[in-house]
Design a protein around this motif. Structure first.
Motif, PDB file in Angstrom:
ATOM      1  N   SER A 104       0.967  -1.192  -0.175  1.00 29.35           N
ATOM      2  CA  SER A 104      -0.137   0.007  -0.110  1.00 29.35           C
ATOM      3  C   SER A 104       0.881   1.260   0.056  1.00 29.35           C
ATOM      4  N   GLY A 105       2.025   1.145   0.514  1.00 31.64           N
ATOM      5  CA  GLY A 105       2.920   2.311   0.438  1.00 31.64           C
ATOM      6  C   GLY A 105       3.125   2.822   2.035  1.00 31.64           C
ATOM      7  N   TRP A 106       2.386   2.400   2.751  1.00 36.29           N
ATOM      8  CA  TRP A 106       2.395   2.544   4.085  1.00 36.29           C
ATOM      9  C   TRP A 106       3.228   1.425   5.012  1.00 36.29           C
ATOM     10  N   TYR A 107       3.812   1.840   6.102  1.00 35.18           N
ATOM     11  CA  TYR A 107       4.604   1.138   7.002  1.00 35.18           C
ATOM     12  C   TYR A 107       3.696   0.501   7.914  1.00 35.18           C
ATOM     13  N   THR A 108       3.658  -0.749   8.070  1.00 37.76           N
ATOM     14  CA  THR A 108       2.612  -1.342   8.879  1.00 37.76           C
ATOM     15  C   THR A 108       3.299  -1.652  10.085  1.00 37.76           C
ATOM     16  N   THR A 109       4.602  -1.637  10.202  1.00 31.26           N
ATOM     17  CA  THR A 109       5.461  -1.776  11.288  1.00 31.26           C
ATOM     18  C   THR A 109       6.346  -0.570  11.495  1.00 31.26           C
ATOM     19  N   ALA A 110       6.658  -0.193  12.869  1.00 36.31           N
ATOM     20  CA  ALA A 110       7.391   0.981  12.935  1.00 36.31           C
ATOM     21  C   ALA A 110       8.739   1.029  12.127  1.00 36.31           C
ATOM     22  N   PRO A 111       8.853   1.834  10.971  1.00 34.23           N
ATOM     23  CA  PRO A 111       9.985   1.851  10.408  1.00 34.23           C
ATOM     24  C   PRO A 111      11.184   2.479  11.293  1.00 34.23           C
TER      25      PRO A 111
ATOM     26  N   LEU B 182      10.492   5.171  14.201  1.00 32.87           N
ATOM     27  CA  LEU B 182       9.232   6.092  13.941  1.00 32.87           C
ATOM     28  C   LEU B 182       7.899   5.257  14.608  1.00 32.87           C
ATOM     29  N   THR B 183       7.795   5.576  15.776  1.00 33.84           N
ATOM     30  CA  THR B 183       6.541   4.773  16.209  1.00 33.84           C
ATOM     31  C   THR B 183       5.384   5.387  16.280  1.00 33.84           C
ATOM     32  N   GLY B 184       5.211   6.840  16.043  1.00 33.01           N
ATOM     33  CA  GLY B 184       3.898   7.341  16.030  1.00 33.01           C
ATOM     34  C   GLY B 184       3.242   7.087  14.582  1.00 33.01           C
ATOM     35  N   GLU B 185       1.892   7.062  14.768  1.00 35.25           N
ATOM     36  CA  GLU B 185       0.944   6.925  13.768  1.00 35.25           C
ATOM     37  C   GLU B 185       0.603   8.165  12.860  1.00 35.25           C
ATOM     38  N   GLY B 186       0.487   7.799  11.580  1.00 34.36           N
ATOM     39  CA  GLY B 186       0.070   8.896  10.744  1.00 34.36           C
ATOM     40  C   GLY B 186       1.143   9.396   9.637  1.00 34.36           C
TER      41      GLY B 186
ATOM     42  N   LEU C 107       7.042   9.965   5.388  1.00 37.25           N
ATOM     43  CA  LEU C 107       6.757   8.588   5.725  1.00 37.25           C
ATOM     44  C   LEU C 107       5.506   8.340   6.223  1.00 37.25           C
ATOM     45  N   SER C 108       4.684   7.474   5.940  1.00 38.38           N
ATOM     46  CA  SER C 108       3.291   7.146   6.360  1.00 38.38           C
ATOM     47  C   SER C 108       3.147   5.923   7.093  1.00 38.38           C
ATOM     48  N   VAL C 109       2.784   6.015   8.293  1.00 40.03           N
ATOM     49  CA  VAL C 109       2.765   4.954   9.450  1.00 40.03           C
ATOM     50  C   VAL C 109       1.384   4.625   9.894  1.00 40.03           C
ATOM     51  N   ASP C 110       1.139   3.277   9.625  1.00 49.61           N
ATOM     52  CA  ASP C 110      -0.184   2.773  10.413  1.00 49.61           C
ATOM     53  C   ASP C 110       0.104   1.487  10.844  1.00 49.61           C
ATOM     54  N   THR C 111       0.386   1.086  12.031  1.00 53.04           N
ATOM     55  CA  THR C 111       0.733  -0.164  12.608  1.00 53.04           C
ATOM     56  C   THR C 111      -0.703  -1.141  13.245  1.00 53.04           C
ATOM     57  N   ALA C 112      -1.577  -0.374  13.448  1.00 51.84           N
ATOM     58  CA  ALA C 112      -2.906  -0.855  14.225  1.00 51.84           C
ATOM     59  C   ALA C 112      -4.163  -1.169  13.100  1.00 51.84           C
ATOM     60  N   PRO C 113      -4.754  -2.566  13.245  1.00 53.79           N
ATOM     61  CA  PRO C 113      -5.846  -2.465  12.356  1.00 53.79           C
ATOM     62  C   PRO C 113      -7.096  -1.915  12.720  1.00 53.79           C
ATOM     63  N   PRO C 114      -8.088  -1.667  11.678  1.00 55.87           N
ATOM     64  CA  PRO C 114      -9.099  -0.960  12.219  1.00 55.87           C
ATOM     65  C   PRO C 114      -9.915  -1.736  13.155  1.00 55.87           C
ATOM     66  N   VAL C 115     -11.124  -1.384  13.736  1.00 50.96           N
ATOM     67  CA  VAL C 115     -11.899  -1.823  14.717  1.00 50.96           C
ATOM     68  C   VAL C 115     -13.335  -2.101  14.089  1.00 50.96           C
ATOM     69  N   SER C 116     -13.998  -3.222  14.175  1.00 44.55           N
ATOM     70  CA  SER C 116     -15.373  -3.583  13.413  1.00 44.55           C
ATOM     71  C   SER C 116     -16.354  -3.683  14.348  1.00 44.55           C
TER      72      SER C 116
END
Length: 362
Positions: A203-210, A247-251, A273-282
């Protein structure tokens, strides 16, 4: 009929790709901006050199429904396809190139993200070879003075520019007499590079802290033993760099780095850098209809946004939720499983909803 990249009015690095009058869309699952090498393959008139003529590209488009460039399929905007696409590309050449031929010299970024090739092509196309070589020399002089080109790198860039014929990817033979000559500015500021030690998701996002690593160097010697490196995140305070930083912050973050030598000269660079390491909540919302229930699935993701919710139940397959659905209450309990995925690619663990069966069956 030519292939060309047209920049937006407010950002010369954001481009749309056209073949003749047809707008082309890049097929890609990435949900961040799609970077693509454009300026390094331009002809003097601004069109893009691909090794195929406009007529050949048009024939490929008619035969395959798309044309391929650097492993990416581009289809007409009127194709009717419903896959993910990008209407705009981010011009991003890793190395300085002319007509698609690389020089081996990095196309280094300034602190504002611009590069040698961005500056070279920003004013537009060239009337002739003389105008092209003059602008190359002028751009190289400024970029060299900023510490982004070494002496040997300047020589390689000027030689490659002189060998470019302006229309094809075939170098001109023996063009050394046309190589521009620059007056060297002498000692220049140090350079610094921001390196990311981890790969992003498709996706281009980092899903673990880069992890971020800085590398500073004197552009002429290639060493950085005397340099002081500093790092800044999202416009905050500059902090000394001593080793890789996670880089641990989200966003979406703006990362900046600078290198200073003992004489006080400073070079800087920045990148996003785009970072999102947490899944959504349904969640499942159930409405009792008596002999049946109506189920609505919802999800939230405050960082990259929700991409989709998928579900399955008895007699169904794992499909994408689109609207509320009704399940009749039978004799036996029914299990509905569902999960949401965000635009970064994080998928939550499957959740379960149990619809009780009829009570008191004989």
């Amino acid at each position: 009929m030519s292939l060309r990249a047209e920049a937006t009015v407010d950002d010369p690095r954001q481009c749309a790709l056209f073949l003749g009058a047809t707008l082309l869309l890049a097929r890609s699952e990435a949900t961040t901006g799609l970077a693509f090498g454009l300026n390094g393959r331009r002809a003097f008139d601004g069109s893009l050199i691909t090794g195929r003529t406009g007529a050949e590209l048009l024939a490929e488009l008619g035969r395959d429904g798309a044309i391929e460039l650097d492993g990416i399929a581009f289809e007409p905007c009127w194709s009717g396809g419903d896959g993910r696409y990008h209407m705009y590309l981010r011009s991003a050449d890793a190395e300085i190139a002319f007509g698609g031929n690389g020089t081996g010299v990095p196309n280094r970024q300034r602190a504002d993200g611009s590069t040698f090739l961005d500056e070279l092509w920003a004013p537009g196309s060239f009337a002739d070879r003389t105008a092209f070589l003059a602008r190359v020399a002028d751009t190289a002089r400024r970029v060299r003075a900023e510490g982004l080109l070494g002496r040997e790198e300047v020589a390689a860039v000027l030689a490659a520019a002189a060998a470019f014929d302006g229309a094809t990817g075939t170098p001109r033979p023996d063009e050394r007499l046309d190589v521009p000559v620059l007056i060297d500015p002498g000692t220049v500021p140090p350079a610094v590079a921001i390196e990311v030690l981890d790969d992003p998701a498709p996706s281009g996002w980092y899903t673990t802290a880069p992890r971020i690593r800085l590398r500073g160097f004197d552009i002429d010697s290639g060493t950085g033993d005397r340099l002081t490196l500093e790092l800044r995140l999202d416009g905050g305070d500059w902090t000394p760099y001593t080793g890789p930083v996670a880089l641990t912050g989200e966003g979406v973050h703006r990362v900046e780095a600078r290198a200073s030598d003992p004489e006080g000269r400073t070079g800087s660079v920045g990148r996003e850098l785009s970072v999102d390491t947490a899944p959504p909540v349904s969640e499942a919302v159930v409405k009792d209809l008596g002999a049946s229930v109506e189920i609505t699935l919802r999800a939230e993701d405050a960082v990259s946004g929700v991409e989709r919710i998928q579900w399955e139940g008895p007699g169904t397959f794992w499909g994408t939720f689109q609207e509320a659905f009704v399940r009749a209450i039978g004799d036996e309990p029914q299990v509905i499983e569902y999960a949401a995925t965000d635009r970064a690619g994080n998928e939550e663990p499957r959740r379960r909803l149990v619809i009780p069966g009829r009570r008191g069956t004989p």
